[in-house]
Design a protein around this motif. Sequence first.
Motif, PDB file in Angstrom:
ATOM      1  N   LEU A 150      44.174  43.648  43.032  1.00  0.00           N
ATOM      2  CA  LEU A 150      43.586  43.360  41.921  1.00  0.00           C
ATOM      3  C   LEU A 150      42.014  43.381  41.556  1.00  0.00           C
ATOM      4  CD1 LEU A 150      43.936  40.109  40.751  1.00  0.00           C
ATOM      5  CD2 LEU A 150      42.496  39.254  42.872  1.00  0.00           C
ATOM      6  N   GLU A 151      41.598  43.978  42.486  1.00  0.00           N
ATOM      7  CA  GLU A 151      39.756  44.332  42.109  1.00  0.00           C
ATOM      8  C   GLU A 151      40.410  45.465  41.501  1.00  0.00           C
ATOM      9  OE1 GLU A 151      35.752  44.401  41.615  1.00  0.00           O
ATOM     10  OE2 GLU A 151      37.234  42.607  43.149  1.00  0.00           O
ATOM     11  N   LEU A 152      41.439  46.621  41.122  1.00  0.00           N
ATOM     12  CA  LEU A 152      41.632  47.567  40.722  1.00  0.00           C
ATOM     13  C   LEU A 152      41.704  46.969  38.873  1.00  0.00           C
ATOM     14  CD1 LEU A 152      43.093  50.335  42.826  1.00  0.00           C
ATOM     15  CD2 LEU A 152      41.544  50.451  41.584  1.00  0.00           C
ATOM     16  N   ALA A 153      42.886  45.747  39.462  1.00  0.00           N
ATOM     17  CA  ALA A 153      43.506  45.901  37.899  1.00  0.00           C
ATOM     18  C   ALA A 153      41.944  44.899  37.129  1.00  0.00           C
ATOM     19  CB  ALA A 153      44.437  44.303  37.752  1.00  0.00           C
ATOM     20  N   LEU A 154      41.431  43.981  37.531  1.00  0.00           N
ATOM     21  CA  LEU A 154      40.050  43.479  37.501  1.00  0.00           C
ATOM     22  C   LEU A 154      38.817  45.046  36.674  1.00  0.00           C
ATOM     23  CD1 LEU A 154      38.992  40.632  39.582  1.00  0.00           C
ATOM     24  CD2 LEU A 154      39.740  40.565  36.762  1.00  0.00           C
ATOM     25  N   ILE A 155      38.909  46.027  37.142  1.00  0.00           N
ATOM     26  CA  ILE A 155      37.722  46.639  37.010  1.00  0.00           C
ATOM     27  C   ILE A 155      38.719  47.520  35.589  1.00  0.00           C
ATOM     28  CG2 ILE A 155      37.080  48.732  37.564  1.00  0.00           C
ATOM     29  CD1 ILE A 155      36.519  48.051  40.133  1.00  0.00           C
ATOM     30  N   SER A 156      39.950  47.303  35.787  1.00  0.00           N
ATOM     31  CA  SER A 156      40.886  48.914  34.146  1.00  0.00           C
ATOM     32  C   SER A 156      40.998  47.414  32.930  1.00  0.00           C
ATOM     33  CB  SER A 156      41.921  48.939  34.651  1.00  0.00           C
ATOM     34  OG  SER A 156      42.644  49.039  33.741  1.00  0.00           O
ATOM     35  N   MET A 157      40.122  46.209  33.455  1.00  0.00           N
ATOM     36  CA  MET A 157      40.950  45.806  31.905  1.00  0.00           C
ATOM     37  C   MET A 157      39.300  45.629  31.547  1.00  0.00           C
ATOM     38  SD  MET A 157      42.567  42.085  32.770  1.00  0.00           S
ATOM     39  CE  MET A 157      41.817  41.065  32.859  1.00  0.00           C
ATOM     40  N   SER A 158      38.008  45.439  31.999  1.00  0.00           N
ATOM     41  CA  SER A 158      37.518  45.683  32.011  1.00  0.00           C
ATOM     42  C   SER A 158      36.495  47.358  31.832  1.00  0.00           C
ATOM     43  CB  SER A 158      35.668  45.439  32.934  1.00  0.00           C
ATOM     44  OG  SER A 158      35.394  46.507  33.762  1.00  0.00           O
ATOM     45  N   ALA A 159      37.113  48.542  31.900  1.00  0.00           N
ATOM     46  CA  ALA A 159      36.531  49.893  31.629  1.00  0.00           C
ATOM     47  C   ALA A 159      36.716  49.985  29.915  1.00  0.00           C
ATOM     48  CB  ALA A 159      37.756  50.728  32.166  1.00  0.00           C
ATOM     49  N   ASN A 160      36.181  50.197  28.976  1.00  0.00           N
ATOM     50  CA  ASN A 160      36.102  51.043  28.439  1.00  0.00           C
ATOM     51  C   ASN A 160      37.010  52.450  27.493  1.00  0.00           C
ATOM     52  OD1 ASN A 160      35.018  48.582  27.204  1.00  0.00           O
ATOM     53  ND2 ASN A 160      32.779  49.218  27.677  1.00  0.00           N
ATOM     54  N   ASP A 161      36.706  53.672  28.531  1.00  0.00           N
ATOM     55  CA  ASP A 161      36.932  54.956  28.454  1.00  0.00           C
ATOM     56  C   ASP A 161      38.413  54.528  28.907  1.00  0.00           C
ATOM     57  OD1 ASP A 161      37.207  57.377  28.321  1.00  0.00           O
ATOM     58  OD2 ASP A 161      36.064  57.430  30.407  1.00  0.00           O
ATOM     59  N   PRO A 162      39.555  55.485  27.736  1.00  0.00           N
ATOM     60  CA  PRO A 162      40.910  55.107  28.307  1.00  0.00           C
ATOM     61  C   PRO A 162      41.236  55.852  29.526  1.00  0.00           C
ATOM     62  CG  PRO A 162      40.255  55.561  25.969  1.00  0.00           C
ATOM     63  CD  PRO A 162      38.951  55.492  26.399  1.00  0.00           C
ATOM     64  N   ARG A 194      40.465  54.522  32.555  1.00  0.00           N
ATOM     65  CA  ARG A 194      41.276  53.342  32.835  1.00  0.00           C
ATOM     66  C   ARG A 194      42.453  53.784  33.029  1.00  0.00           C
ATOM     67  NH1 ARG A 194      41.375  51.034  27.891  1.00  0.00           N
ATOM     68  NH2 ARG A 194      39.937  49.719  27.967  1.00  0.00           N
ATOM     69  N   ALA A 195      43.294  54.871  32.231  1.00  0.00           N
ATOM     70  CA  ALA A 195      44.103  55.743  33.153  1.00  0.00           C
ATOM     71  C   ALA A 195      44.109  55.951  34.601  1.00  0.00           C
ATOM     72  CB  ALA A 195      44.784  56.571  32.005  1.00  0.00           C
ATOM     73  N   ARG A 196      42.778  56.583  34.564  1.00  0.00           N
ATOM     74  CA  ARG A 196      42.774  56.830  36.148  1.00  0.00           C
ATOM     75  C   ARG A 196      42.793  56.028  37.023  1.00  0.00           C
ATOM     76  NH1 ARG A 196      37.540  60.300  36.664  1.00  0.00           N
ATOM     77  NH2 ARG A 196      37.819  60.407  38.852  1.00  0.00           N
ATOM     78  N   ILE A 197      42.333  54.693  36.995  1.00  0.00           N
ATOM     79  CA  ILE A 197      42.175  53.593  37.374  1.00  0.00           C
ATOM     80  C   ILE A 197      43.843  52.788  37.885  1.00  0.00           C
ATOM     81  CG2 ILE A 197      41.483  51.414  37.635  1.00  0.00           C
ATOM     82  CD1 ILE A 197      38.844  51.972  36.520  1.00  0.00           C
ATOM     83  N   ASP A 198      44.449  53.124  36.431  1.00  0.00           N
ATOM     84  CA  ASP A 198      45.831  52.441  36.321  1.00  0.00           C
ATOM     85  C   ASP A 198      46.734  53.535  37.785  1.00  0.00           C
ATOM     86  OD1 ASP A 198      45.553  50.358  34.645  1.00  0.00           O
ATOM     87  OD2 ASP A 198      45.959  51.328  32.943  1.00  0.00           O
ATOM     88  N   THR A 199      46.443  54.690  37.826  1.00  0.00           N
ATOM     89  CA  THR A 199      47.041  55.669  38.415  1.00  0.00           C
ATOM     90  C   THR A 199      46.918  55.127  40.557  1.00  0.00           C
ATOM     91  OG1 THR A 199      47.111  57.244  36.743  1.00  0.00           O
ATOM     92  CG2 THR A 199      47.510  57.686  39.259  1.00  0.00           C
ATOM     93  N   ALA A 200      45.188  55.073  40.455  1.00  0.00           N
ATOM     94  CA  ALA A 200      45.163  54.489  41.406  1.00  0.00           C
ATOM     95  C   ALA A 200      45.149  53.228  42.292  1.00  0.00           C
ATOM     96  CB  ALA A 200      43.450  54.411  41.988  1.00  0.00           C
ATOM     97  N   GLN A 201      45.553  52.118  41.281  1.00  0.00           N
ATOM     98  CA  GLN A 201      46.372  50.422  41.193  1.00  0.00           C
ATOM     99  C   GLN A 201      48.360  50.892  41.430  1.00  0.00           C
ATOM    100  OE1 GLN A 201      46.050  48.462  37.870  1.00  0.00           O
ATOM    101  NE2 GLN A 201      46.329  46.407  39.508  1.00  0.00           N
ATOM    102  N   THR A 202      48.625  51.588  41.083  1.00  0.00           N
ATOM    103  CA  THR A 202      49.453  52.291  41.308  1.00  0.00           C
ATOM    104  C   THR A 202      50.318  53.099  43.068  1.00  0.00           C
ATOM    105  OG1 THR A 202      50.699  52.582  39.130  1.00  0.00           O
ATOM    106  CG2 THR A 202      51.728  53.398  40.959  1.00  0.00           C
ATOM    107  N   GLY A 203      48.877  53.543  42.765  1.00  0.00           N
ATOM    108  CA  GLY A 203      49.353  53.794  44.660  1.00  0.00           C
ATOM    109  C   GLY A 203      48.814  53.172  45.282  1.00  0.00           C
ATOM    110  N   VAL A 204      48.198  52.053  45.337  1.00  0.00           N
ATOM    111  CA  VAL A 204      47.467  50.898  46.679  1.00  0.00           C
ATOM    112  C   VAL A 204      49.032  50.057  45.782  1.00  0.00           C
ATOM    113  CG1 VAL A 204      46.508  48.906  46.632  1.00  0.00           C
ATOM    114  CG2 VAL A 204      45.469  50.948  45.875  1.00  0.00           C
TER     115      VAL A 204
END
Length: 183
Positions: A50-62, A65-75
């Motif tokens: 959930l925290e990664l999803a919130l951070i991803s939504m506020s990240a401006n750099d694509p 955001r892609a790295r966060i989404d990858t980490a979120q998928t792993g979690v």
Amino acid sequence: MTGFLRRTLRWINARPTRLRDPGAVFSQRREELEQVLHDGPALRASSLALELALISMSANDPSLRARIDTAQTGVQQMLDELRNLGERLYPPVLRSSGIESAVRTVAEKQRVLLTLDVLSGESDLITQSRACLLIADHLRSLRPGTAATVKVRGSRKFVRVSITHQVQDQPEPKRHWAVIRCG
């Protein structure tokens, strides 16, 4: 193969085999382990996802955001594995809904075609839990698509479990049984 050997093997395969009762202490430990997995790592992993999803939504750099989404998928994969492990230890639905729902849930996840006949009688919850774990462990050993018939009969003193399933390449169904002493 000689006729005698073939008949002997058919006779051995036709005999019912006894299933091992997990025991009250082992059943309780499995339930406690499932609860610890759920209350500890699984809840923390959910919080992290959930925290990664919130951070991803506020990240401006694509690229970030892609790295966060990858980490979120792993979690999320880790969370799914923890939940699967917990369910294999002790079906959580057993606590809330009882033996029938728990066995049906396990059969559905294993893709086992289940015919269930439960008359639990007056047996206590601990004994019903042990019977459910015995059945669930056996159903998990079956191949997907296997048809299985499970009968549970209970009284104040004993719970009797009978499982019959058809094994591929064998004409006779396999039969298994267990008697679990209450208390």
